[in-house]
Write a protein that holds these residues in place. Structure first.
Motif, PDB file in Angstrom:
ATOM      1  N   GLN A 189      38.595  51.055  46.570  1.00  0.00           N
ATOM      2  CA  GLN A 189      39.525  52.075  47.074  1.00  0.00           C
ATOM      3  C   GLN A 189      40.375  51.534  48.227  1.00  0.00           C
ATOM      4  OE1 GLN A 189      40.344  55.086  45.855  1.00  0.00           O
ATOM      5  NE2 GLN A 189      39.025  54.545  44.146  1.00  0.00           N
ATOM      6  N   ALA A 190      39.739  50.761  49.111  1.00  0.00           N
ATOM      7  CA  ALA A 190      40.468  50.177  50.240  1.00  0.00           C
ATOM      8  C   ALA A 190      41.552  49.217  49.750  1.00  0.00           C
ATOM      9  CB  ALA A 190      39.495  49.451  51.170  1.00  0.00           C
ATOM     10  N   LEU A 191      41.221  48.395  48.758  1.00  0.00           N
ATOM     11  CA  LEU A 191      42.199  47.434  48.224  1.00  0.00           C
ATOM     12  C   LEU A 191      43.359  48.152  47.543  1.00  0.00           C
ATOM     13  CD1 LEU A 191      39.762  44.730  46.768  1.00  0.00           C
ATOM     14  CD2 LEU A 191      41.111  44.576  48.862  1.00  0.00           C
ATOM     15  N   LEU A 192      43.038  49.222  46.796  1.00  0.00           N
ATOM     16  CA  LEU A 192      44.093  49.993  46.131  1.00  0.00           C
ATOM     17  C   LEU A 192      44.995  50.663  47.167  1.00  0.00           C
ATOM     18  CD1 LEU A 192      42.004  51.589  43.234  1.00  0.00           C
ATOM     19  CD2 LEU A 192      43.667  49.748  43.028  1.00  0.00           C
ATOM     20  N   ALA A 193      44.386  51.170  48.247  1.00  0.00           N
ATOM     21  CA  ALA A 193      45.155  51.817  49.316  1.00  0.00           C
ATOM     22  C   ALA A 193      46.080  50.813  50.013  1.00  0.00           C
ATOM     23  CB  ALA A 193      44.211  52.458  50.326  1.00  0.00           C
ATOM     24  N   LEU A 194      45.683  49.540  50.011  1.00  0.00           N
ATOM     25  CA  LEU A 194      46.503  48.491  50.622  1.00  0.00           C
ATOM     26  C   LEU A 194      47.614  48.000  49.696  1.00  0.00           C
ATOM     27  CD1 LEU A 194      43.686  46.470  52.413  1.00  0.00           C
ATOM     28  CD2 LEU A 194      45.531  47.738  53.522  1.00  0.00           C
ATOM     29  N   GLY A 195      47.652  48.562  48.478  1.00  0.00           N
ATOM     30  CA  GLY A 195      48.748  48.233  47.572  1.00  0.00           C
ATOM     31  C   GLY A 195      48.425  47.217  46.486  1.00  0.00           C
ATOM     32  N   TYR A 196      47.169  46.774  46.413  1.00  0.00           N
ATOM     33  CA  TYR A 196      46.797  45.840  45.346  1.00  0.00           C
ATOM     34  C   TYR A 196      46.632  46.608  44.036  1.00  0.00           C
ATOM     35  CZ  TYR A 196      46.086  42.283  48.906  1.00  0.00           C
ATOM     36  OH  TYR A 196      46.287  41.394  49.936  1.00  0.00           O
ATOM     37  N   SER A 197      46.883  45.940  42.906  1.00  0.00           N
ATOM     38  CA  SER A 197      46.742  46.587  41.601  1.00  0.00           C
ATOM     39  C   SER A 197      45.265  46.693  41.242  1.00  0.00           C
ATOM     40  CB  SER A 197      47.469  45.777  40.525  1.00  0.00           C
ATOM     41  OG  SER A 197      46.777  44.567  40.274  1.00  0.00           O
ATOM     42  N   GLU A 198      44.976  47.522  40.237  1.00  0.00           N
ATOM     43  CA  GLU A 198      43.585  47.683  39.778  1.00  0.00           C
ATOM     44  C   GLU A 198      43.023  46.353  39.281  1.00  0.00           C
ATOM     45  OE1 GLU A 198      43.262  50.892  36.992  1.00  0.00           O
ATOM     46  OE2 GLU A 198      44.360  52.251  38.308  1.00  0.00           O
ATOM     47  N   ARG A 199      43.866  45.583  38.606  1.00  0.00           N
ATOM     48  CA  ARG A 199      43.429  44.288  38.078  1.00  0.00           C
ATOM     49  C   ARG A 199      43.063  43.333  39.214  1.00  0.00           C
ATOM     50  NH1 ARG A 199      47.351  42.214  33.796  1.00  0.00           N
ATOM     51  NH2 ARG A 199      46.267  43.760  32.575  1.00  0.00           N
ATOM     52  N   GLU A 200      43.923  43.283  40.259  1.00  0.00           N
ATOM     53  CA  GLU A 200      43.644  42.413  41.413  1.00  0.00           C
ATOM     54  C   GLU A 200      42.364  42.849  42.124  1.00  0.00           C
ATOM     55  OE1 GLU A 200      48.127  41.105  42.900  1.00  0.00           O
ATOM     56  OE2 GLU A 200      47.417  43.140  43.297  1.00  0.00           O
ATOM     57  N   ALA A 201      42.199  44.176  42.291  1.00  0.00           N
ATOM     58  CA  ALA A 201      41.008  44.699  42.962  1.00  0.00           C
ATOM     59  C   ALA A 201      39.750  44.364  42.171  1.00  0.00           C
ATOM     60  CB  ALA A 201      41.128  46.207  43.155  1.00  0.00           C
ATOM     61  N   ALA A 202      39.819  44.510  40.837  1.00  0.00           N
ATOM     62  CA  ALA A 202      38.659  44.214  39.988  1.00  0.00           C
ATOM     63  C   ALA A 202      38.295  42.733  40.064  1.00  0.00           C
ATOM     64  CB  ALA A 202      38.949  44.613  38.545  1.00  0.00           C
ATOM     65  N   ALA A 203      39.314  41.855  40.070  1.00  0.00           N
ATOM     66  CA  ALA A 203      39.060  40.408  40.164  1.00  0.00           C
ATOM     67  C   ALA A 203      38.422  40.060  41.496  1.00  0.00           C
ATOM     68  CB  ALA A 203      40.365  39.637  39.975  1.00  0.00           C
ATOM     69  N   ALA A 204      38.901  40.701  42.576  1.00  0.00           N
ATOM     70  CA  ALA A 204      38.339  40.432  43.904  1.00  0.00           C
ATOM     71  C   ALA A 204      36.899  40.924  43.989  1.00  0.00           C
ATOM     72  CB  ALA A 204      39.198  41.107  44.976  1.00  0.00           C
ATOM     73  N   LEU A 205      36.589  42.051  43.376  1.00  0.00           N
ATOM     74  CA  LEU A 205      35.216  42.593  43.389  1.00  0.00           C
ATOM     75  C   LEU A 205      34.241  41.654  42.682  1.00  0.00           C
ATOM     76  CD1 LEU A 205      35.667  46.418  42.700  1.00  0.00           C
ATOM     77  CD2 LEU A 205      34.850  45.351  44.790  1.00  0.00           C
ATOM     78  N   LYS A 206      34.690  41.073  41.580  1.00  0.00           N
ATOM     79  CA  LYS A 206      33.825  40.156  40.817  1.00  0.00           C
ATOM     80  C   LYS A 206      33.413  38.947  41.653  1.00  0.00           C
ATOM     81  CE  LYS A 206      35.343  41.145  36.118  1.00  0.00           C
ATOM     82  NZ  LYS A 206      36.096  40.651  34.979  1.00  0.00           N
ATOM     83  N   ALA A 207      34.284  38.524  42.554  1.00  0.00           N
ATOM     84  CA  ALA A 207      34.025  37.318  43.351  1.00  0.00           C
ATOM     85  C   ALA A 207      33.113  37.583  44.549  1.00  0.00           C
ATOM     86  CB  ALA A 207      35.350  36.735  43.829  1.00  0.00           C
ATOM     87  N   GLU A 225      32.555  43.782  55.389  1.00  0.00           N
ATOM     88  CA  GLU A 225      32.511  42.357  55.042  1.00  0.00           C
ATOM     89  C   GLU A 225      33.133  42.134  53.662  1.00  0.00           C
ATOM     90  OE1 GLU A 225      31.510  38.213  55.375  1.00  0.00           O
ATOM     91  OE2 GLU A 225      31.957  39.829  56.772  1.00  0.00           O
ATOM     92  N   GLY A 226      32.869  43.061  52.737  1.00  0.00           N
ATOM     93  CA  GLY A 226      33.424  42.964  51.382  1.00  0.00           C
ATOM     94  C   GLY A 226      34.935  43.025  51.384  1.00  0.00           C
ATOM     95  N   ILE A 227      35.486  43.926  52.197  1.00  0.00           N
ATOM     96  CA  ILE A 227      36.947  44.043  52.297  1.00  0.00           C
ATOM     97  C   ILE A 227      37.532  42.751  52.868  1.00  0.00           C
ATOM     98  CG2 ILE A 227      38.850  45.252  53.455  1.00  0.00           C
ATOM     99  CD1 ILE A 227      37.075  47.807  53.302  1.00  0.00           C
ATOM    100  N   ARG A 228      36.889  42.218  53.901  1.00  0.00           N
ATOM    101  CA  ARG A 228      37.371  40.987  54.526  1.00  0.00           C
ATOM    102  C   ARG A 228      37.379  39.835  53.517  1.00  0.00           C
ATOM    103  NH1 ARG A 228      35.810  36.475  56.775  1.00  0.00           N
ATOM    104  NH2 ARG A 228      33.598  36.754  56.403  1.00  0.00           N
ATOM    105  N   LEU A 229      36.264  39.691  52.768  1.00  0.00           N
ATOM    106  CA  LEU A 229      36.157  38.612  51.775  1.00  0.00           C
ATOM    107  C   LEU A 229      37.157  38.816  50.631  1.00  0.00           C
ATOM    108  CD1 LEU A 229      32.260  38.219  51.583  1.00  0.00           C
ATOM    109  CD2 LEU A 229      33.887  36.590  52.583  1.00  0.00           C
ATOM    110  N   ALA A 230      37.309  40.057  50.218  1.00  0.00           N
ATOM    111  CA  ALA A 230      38.238  40.342  49.119  1.00  0.00           C
ATOM    112  C   ALA A 230      39.683  40.019  49.512  1.00  0.00           C
ATOM    113  CB  ALA A 230      38.123  41.806  48.705  1.00  0.00           C
ATOM    114  N   LEU A 231      40.046  40.401  50.734  1.00  0.00           N
ATOM    115  CA  LEU A 231      41.411  40.103  51.214  1.00  0.00           C
ATOM    116  C   LEU A 231      41.631  38.604  51.336  1.00  0.00           C
ATOM    117  CD1 LEU A 231      41.836  42.882  53.922  1.00  0.00           C
ATOM    118  CD2 LEU A 231      43.023  42.713  51.737  1.00  0.00           C
TER     119      LEU A 231
END
Length: 197
Positions: free
Chosen positions: A159-177, A186-192
């Motif tokens: 939700q935080a990544l989507l609110a920052l303007g990233y697409s669902e695909r980008e957010a899903a890829a970042a979550l997998k990593a 910490e998750g938001i920091r690593l994802a960004l």
């Protein structure tokens, strides 16, 4: 009941097409997903159909796949969702994307489709729960089971990544990593950090 049409493609005027079947021209309305896969005018074409009878008209809707037709049939059974709305949904989302939205209960994906308001989106999520996915022959991952965040922390990160303007695909890829038991901040920091590469 007319379940399938095979013939020659005579006209293409989205969302309507005309198929000549041995001298009889059938007007068929199709979702854009089917429309984009149609051959050139004059070429042979075959579509699965749904025949809808109303007081003032008899209409034919055509689909390239059985999954599309099945989803359409589920959609038009829902109160307040007519064939036009069902076509709009199938034009805006693939069957797999619709199944993912229902499985993850993501109203915002449905709200992106023109003509779908918040009440209709909520009704769709409620009525379609458990009816799309396995029933349409989609694998579990395609139906959305693997696409949904694994836990509340991951959902918050997404939700935080989507609110920052990233697409669902980008957010899903970042979550997998991300590591499995990572906290939200910490998750938001690593994802960004991963998305900045």
């Amino acid at each position: 009941m007319i379940g399938k049409l095979s013939g020659t493609l005579l006209e293409k005027t989205p969302p309507q097409i005309v198929i000549d079947c041995h001298g009889v021209g059938y007007e068929v309305e199709v979702p854009m997903s089917t429309y984009y896969g149609l051959p050139a005018l004059g070429a042979p074409v075959a579509l699965l159909t749904q025949h809808v009878v109303r007081e003032d008209a008899q209409l034919l809707y055509g689909f390239a796949t059985a999954a599309e037709r099945s989803a359409f049939r589920h959609l038009i059974k829902i109160s307040g969702v007519g064939p036009r709305t069902a076509l709009a949904l199938l034009s805006g989302l693939s069957v797999a994307e619709l199944a993912q939205a229902v499985t993850a209960q993501e109203a915002r994906r449905l709200l992106k489709v023109p003509g779908i308001g918040s009440k209709t989106a909520e009704r769709l999520l409620l009525e379609l729960r458990g009816k799309l996915g396995s029933e349409l022959g989609l694998p579990a991952t395609q139906a959305g089971a693997a696409a949904a965040p694994a836990n509340a922390e991951q959902a918050d990160i997404e939700q935080a990544l989507l609110a920052l303007g990233y697409s669902e695909r980008e957010a899903a890829a970042a979550l997998k990593a991300l590591p499995p038991a990572v906290g939200v901040s910490e998750g938001i920091r690593l994802a960004l950090k991963a998305l900045a590469r």
